[in-house]
Design a protein around this motif. Structure first.
Motif, PDB file in Angstrom:
ATOM      1  N   ASN A 190       0.830  -1.102  -0.005  1.00  0.00           N
ATOM      2  CA  ASN A 190      -0.064   0.090  -0.109  1.00  0.00           C
ATOM      3  C   ASN A 190       0.704   1.401   0.102  1.00  0.00           C
ATOM      4  O   ASN A 190       0.646   2.109  -0.644  1.00  0.00           O
ATOM      5  CB  ASN A 190      -0.903  -0.032   1.422  1.00  0.00           C
ATOM      6  N   GLU A 191       2.038   1.261   0.814  1.00  0.00           N
ATOM      7  CA  GLU A 191       2.774   2.322   1.006  1.00  0.00           C
ATOM      8  C   GLU A 191       3.573   2.532  -0.535  1.00  0.00           C
ATOM      9  O   GLU A 191       3.794   3.819  -0.913  1.00  0.00           O
ATOM     10  CB  GLU A 191       3.684   2.206   2.118  1.00  0.00           C
ATOM     11  N   TRP A 192       4.091   1.497  -1.211  1.00  0.00           N
ATOM     12  CA  TRP A 192       4.453   1.936  -2.373  1.00  0.00           C
ATOM     13  C   TRP A 192       3.639   2.146  -3.419  1.00  0.00           C
ATOM     14  O   TRP A 192       3.942   2.846  -4.180  1.00  0.00           O
ATOM     15  CB  TRP A 192       5.020   0.269  -2.606  1.00  0.00           C
ATOM     16  N   LYS A 193       2.296   1.698  -3.398  1.00  0.00           N
ATOM     17  CA  LYS A 193       1.305   2.177  -4.242  1.00  0.00           C
ATOM     18  C   LYS A 193       1.045   3.651  -4.035  1.00  0.00           C
ATOM     19  O   LYS A 193       1.082   4.514  -5.337  1.00  0.00           O
ATOM     20  CB  LYS A 193       0.145   1.544  -4.138  1.00  0.00           C
ATOM     21  N   ILE A 194       0.950   4.055  -2.996  1.00  0.00           N
ATOM     22  CA  ILE A 194       0.951   5.727  -2.727  1.00  0.00           C
ATOM     23  C   ILE A 194       1.939   6.279  -3.242  1.00  0.00           C
ATOM     24  O   ILE A 194       2.046   7.645  -3.894  1.00  0.00           O
ATOM     25  CB  ILE A 194       0.707   5.723  -1.075  1.00  0.00           C
ATOM     26  N   ARG A 195       3.309   5.866  -2.893  1.00  0.00           N
ATOM     27  CA  ARG A 195       4.518   6.588  -3.385  1.00  0.00           C
ATOM     28  C   ARG A 195       4.466   6.702  -4.967  1.00  0.00           C
ATOM     29  O   ARG A 195       4.903   7.718  -5.600  1.00  0.00           O
ATOM     30  CB  ARG A 195       5.614   5.955  -3.027  1.00  0.00           C
ATOM     31  N   LYS A 196       4.026   5.775  -5.702  1.00  0.00           N
ATOM     32  CA  LYS A 196       3.925   5.700  -7.164  1.00  0.00           C
ATOM     33  C   LYS A 196       2.922   6.585  -7.514  1.00  0.00           C
ATOM     34  O   LYS A 196       2.958   7.332  -8.753  1.00  0.00           O
ATOM     35  CB  LYS A 196       3.917   4.281  -7.476  1.00  0.00           C
ATOM     36  N   GLN A 197       1.855   6.696  -7.053  1.00  0.00           N
ATOM     37  CA  GLN A 197       0.921   7.517  -7.492  1.00  0.00           C
ATOM     38  C   GLN A 197       1.056   8.793  -7.289  1.00  0.00           C
ATOM     39  O   GLN A 197       0.464   9.797  -8.036  1.00  0.00           O
ATOM     40  CB  GLN A 197      -0.645   7.052  -6.872  1.00  0.00           C
TER      41      GLN A 197
END
Length: 41
Positions: free
Chosen positions: A10-17
């Motif tokens: 989830n944290e990785w996804k947020i960083r990418k977005q």
């Protein structure tokens, strides 16, 4: 030990977005205004 896999993903996804490596993307209108300003010089 480490964070749960779901939390890491989830944290990785947020960083990418939320990435904006070159600043905020300009709208087409803003780009054309800049181009017009450069040509008038």
């Amino acid at each position: 030990m480490s964070q749960s896999k779901r939390r890491q993903e989830n944290e990785w996804k947020i960083r990418k977005q939320t990435q904006q490596p070159h600043g905020k993307i300009k709208s087409l209108g803003e780009l054309s205004d800049e181009a017009d300003a450069r040509q008038e010089k």
